[in-house]
Design an enzyme around this catalytic site. Structure first.
Site, PDB file in Angstrom:
ATOM      1  N   GLU A 197      -6.877  -4.881  -2.585  1.00 53.63           N
ATOM      2  CA  GLU A 197      -8.104  -4.721  -1.812  1.00 53.63           C
ATOM      3  C   GLU A 197      -9.068  -3.728  -2.445  1.00 53.63           C
ATOM      4  OE1 GLU A 197      -5.259  -5.401  -0.419  1.00 53.63           O
ATOM      5  OE2 GLU A 197      -5.780  -7.141   0.814  1.00 53.63           O
ATOM      6  N   HIS A 225      -0.902  -6.510  11.562  1.00 51.61           N
ATOM      7  CA  HIS A 225      -1.816  -7.654  11.636  1.00 51.61           C
ATOM      8  C   HIS A 225      -2.449  -7.739  13.021  1.00 51.61           C
ATOM      9  CE1 HIS A 225       1.091  -8.592   8.440  1.00 51.61           C
ATOM     10  NE2 HIS A 225       0.082  -9.232   7.848  1.00 51.61           N
TER      11      HIS A 225
END
Lengths: 438, 325
Positions: B60, B129
């Site tokens: 990322e 998540h």
């Protein structure tokens, strides 16, 4: 693990169906006393009676400095003090009931238990102003009042000129909300709520002239005075009161009273009073005229089996109306004794709530105060009330001669919904006849 | 109007803007041939090819730094994070560079980046998540933060984001991706900083975001039957936040509940509460209340997961309680 021993809160009990608050008279135990369950703990004045309240649990009484003072108004359910378990350290309970943690307005609902939003116990004790001792001017009373009000309601109250210090808040914690202010606003001003200044431009109306900025002091109503006002307002708003007056001859009654006095000499008992005799005679008259003993109820006309005569007693605190039960079964002497007992209890503020309930007809006597005729107000849900006037020696024409007779005026107020004028008049006629043959 | 899922609605916005503006390209894991884990780029690869739909390794910070440099050169990168939890791995690039570069360059450099990812609790996705991080990003100057709840709004807001010269975090609640709603055809823009009044009401104002809007709508229906009139506001963007709509509503109702699935401390609910306590104090007829998800890492266990999210029943009760205050 030792569970901490929880203190037992001492709360204000409800002394009657409609009681919302009372006046705290005083503690009967001292701070630190060991109290047994069942022992009288404090004295509380309800709407019409003062009662000693017993402890429901045992423990060591812990008063707090900012607990209620004699004369304070206390709400039903309010915590007055704590009872600690014997041996419990009171250090843990230093906090007073009032300073118990309150739900902070910005507290979020406990995020760790979303399925059960946290609800901390609501501190119910809301001591109002200390009303005794020197009364400060009204403006000061307002400034120190600890009334809780939402910002919105406060803004609205100021705009509408509603004195919110007197309002009773309907919020969960007693907070005054906007709706409480709107409900209390005089109808005429609600229309100008948004523009409060417009009234300044108008010429002073007749009503505004009647409410100048007077200086003075505000004496709060006692629970007794409020109860009287509420009941009397109810009576005049729901019943259709009509008053009949009739002058009757009390000569025979006066003679009877002289005889009774003579008979009572040496017995140690006071003779029955005029009022006692009239209670007895009115009861006999009511047996013939049951409608005057009846009650208007939503579901129909209720005719009680017993005749329970309520007698109005003037006390320092205000009017109290204790009840003589099932008078039809009582002798005159029993009536006199019961009546005397109730009057003494009323004057001593020691009547129990039960003494004030269940009346079916009321007798009130202003004769002793020099009143001849008046318009008594019905004691709801009763149908009628009989007012006794002054007994006076008068010149009366009988046949062709004039004789001196004892005369008095009876004032009967009755609920015209229940009984019409003619039957009510006939009741007075019966009573008058009974007085003649007593 | 036709009904589309939020997934389809945002795909329509991205597809339309990519066709309109060749400077737009997408970066992310599995957004090429695969079409995105949540079908965010479904079918676009066939149109635009690997130049404009660039699959990345799981790195990322690397590809966000890359996007930052690309944006400085005049392109319009869309970074698709799949799960917004992993935006955090690029936080330094976002907060230190992307949010600050326009200021540092006195506005000479634009930073037209869209950073998108899914937020929210559901489907036993567990704690890596399930996060909702919008309040975090809303704290920094220079970032715009979009949290749509309705498909039509999502299309309009993503279109606005794709035409905006500022960096935008576009955070989509996973549990509303499949919900259908009316979506306008063709060009559709929704301005940032304009709340949507979902329900008009007079008794209490409820501000809700994302999935909580849908749960609050159900609560409105229940309460309406009991005569409680709720005004429901969806801010749609929390940076900028529409102060006026919220304050106007509280001026009408006098009561405010903020329903937010994200954590309460230092969150958007606290921000809104502070705003109203400050500017709208005199309008309040009751304390301001917040209802938030539990302040805990999200449990995997389905019953526990259900328990940490405000339900329609809890929202309904919270509104009732507030009306009783």
């Amino acid at each position: 693990m030792n569970e901490p021993i929880m203190p037992t809160p001492i709360t204000v009990p409800r002394l009657g169906w409609t009681m919302e608050e009372g006046t705290f008279i005083g503690w009967l135990k001292n701070n630190g006393d060991l109290v047994q369950a069942g022992e009288p703990l404090f004295t509380l004045e309800g709407e019409k009676a003062t009662q000693d309240i017993e402890a429901t649990e045992g423990g060591i009484l812990q008063l707090s400095d900012d607990g209620p003072k004699p004369g304070d108004t206390v709400k039903v359910g309010a915590v007055l003090a704590l009872l600690l378990e014997e041996g419990a350290s009171d250090a843990r309970h230093k906090r007073t009931p009032q300073s118990a943690p309150q739900e902070s307005p910005s507290t979020s609902i406990d995020p760790t238990h979303p399925e059960a939003p946290a609800r901390p116990p609501v501190p119910v004790l809301e001591l109002e102003l200390a009303l005794d001792a020197p009364q400060p001017p009204v403006a000061t009373v307002i400034a120190t009042a600890s009334v809780r009000i939402s910002p919105r309601a406060a803004r609205r109250a100021i705009a509408m000129g509603v004195p919110w210090q007197d309002l009773r808040g309907t919020g969960r914690t007693g907070r005054i909300r906007e709706r409480d202010v709107l409900a209390a606003a005089p109808k005429a001003t609600s229309g100008v709520a948004a523009t409060p200044n417009t009234s300044r431009n108008k010429p002073a109306s007749a009503t505004s002239g009647l409410q100048p900025q007077l200086s003075g002091r505000l004496i709060p109503f006692s629970p007794t005075r409020r109860a009287i006002a509420r009941r009397l307002s109810e009576a005049t708003h729901s019943a259709v009161p009509v008053t009949l007056t009739a002058q009757v001859d009390a000569t025979q009654l006066a003679r009877l009273r002289v005889q009774l006095k003579a008979a009572a000499l040496g017995t140690g008992h006071p003779a029955p009073t005029f009022q006692d005799i009239l209670v007895k005679l009115a009861t006999q008259a009511l047996r013939e005229h049951r409608l005057l003993n009846a009650q208007w109820r939503e579901e129909g006309l209720f005719i009680p089996d017993p005749i329970n005569i309520a007698i109005a007693v003037d006390t320092e605190e205000g009017l109290l109306v204790p009840v003589l039960r099932d008078v039809a079964q009582m002798t005159l002497e029993q009536i006199a004794a019961s009546s005397r007992r109730l009057i003494e209890l009323a004057r001593a503020r020691r009547l129990q709530p039960g003494d004030l309930e269940g009346g079916t007809f009321t007798i009130t006597n202003l004769g002793g105060l020099g009143i001849d005729a008046f318009t008594p107000v019905i004691n709801p849900p009763q149908c009628a009330i009989l007012g006794l006037g002054r007994v006076q020696r008068q010149a009366v024409v009988t046949g062709d001669g004039i004789v001196a007779r004892e005369r008095m005026i009876l004032s009967l107020t009755f609920d015209h919904r229940i009984v019409d004028g003619a039957p009510a008049a006939r009741f007075l006629g019966t009573l008058s006849r009974l007085m003649d043959i007593a | 109007m036709r009904q589309l899922t939020m997934m389809k609605a945002t795909l329509e916005a991205l597809s339309g803007e990519m066709a309109r503006n060749p400077a737009i390209f997408v970066l992310g894991e599995g957004i090429g041939k695969r079409g995105g884990n949540f079908n965010t780029t479904s079918g676009l690869f066939d149109f635009h090819g690997p130049q404009r739909l660039r699959d990345t390794p799981i790195s990322e910070r690397g590809f966000v730094g890359l996007a930052c440099g690309a944006a400085m050169t005049g392109t319009r990168p869309v970074v698709d994070f799949m799960f917004a939890d992993f935006v955090l791995d690029a936080a330094g690039e976002i907060i230190n560079q992307i949010a600050k570069i326009q200021y540092m360059s006195s506005g000479r450099i634009k930073m037209p980046i869209v950073l998108r990812g899914c937020i929210g609790i559901g489907h036993a996705a567990a704690t890596h998540h399930s996060g909702s991080y919008y309040s975090l990003y809303a704290q920094f100057p220079g970032l715009r933060v979009v949290v749509p709840s309705m498909p039509g709004d999502a299309k309009g807001l993503l279109t606005t984001a794709l035409r905006c010269d500022d960096p935008v975090l576009f955070l989509e609640h996973r549990e509303v991706l499949g919900l259908k709603g009316p979506v306008p055809e063709g060009d559709h823009l929704v301005e940032f900083g304009k709340a949507s009044v979902m329900r008009q009401g007079s008794d209490v104002t409820v501000v809700a975001l994302a999935l909580m809007v849908h749960k609050a709508l159900a609560a409105c229906d229940i309460l309406e039957r009991d005569g409680i009139s709720v005004e429901l506001i969806d801010p749609r963007t929390i940076a900028p936040l529409d102060h006026d709509t919220i304050l106007r509503s509280v001026a009408k109702t006098g009561r405010l509940l903020i329903v937010d699935e994200a954590f309460a401390p230092c969150g958007i609910g606290a921000e809104i509460a502070a705003l109203v306590a400050d500017v709208g104090f005199d309008e309040l007829d009751a304390p301001i209340r917040r209802l938030n998800g539990a302040h805990t890492p999200t449990p995997y266990s389905p019953p526990l997961e259900t328990a940490v999210v405000p339900s329609t029943e809890i929202i309904t009760q919270a509104i009732r309680d507030l009306c009783d205050e």
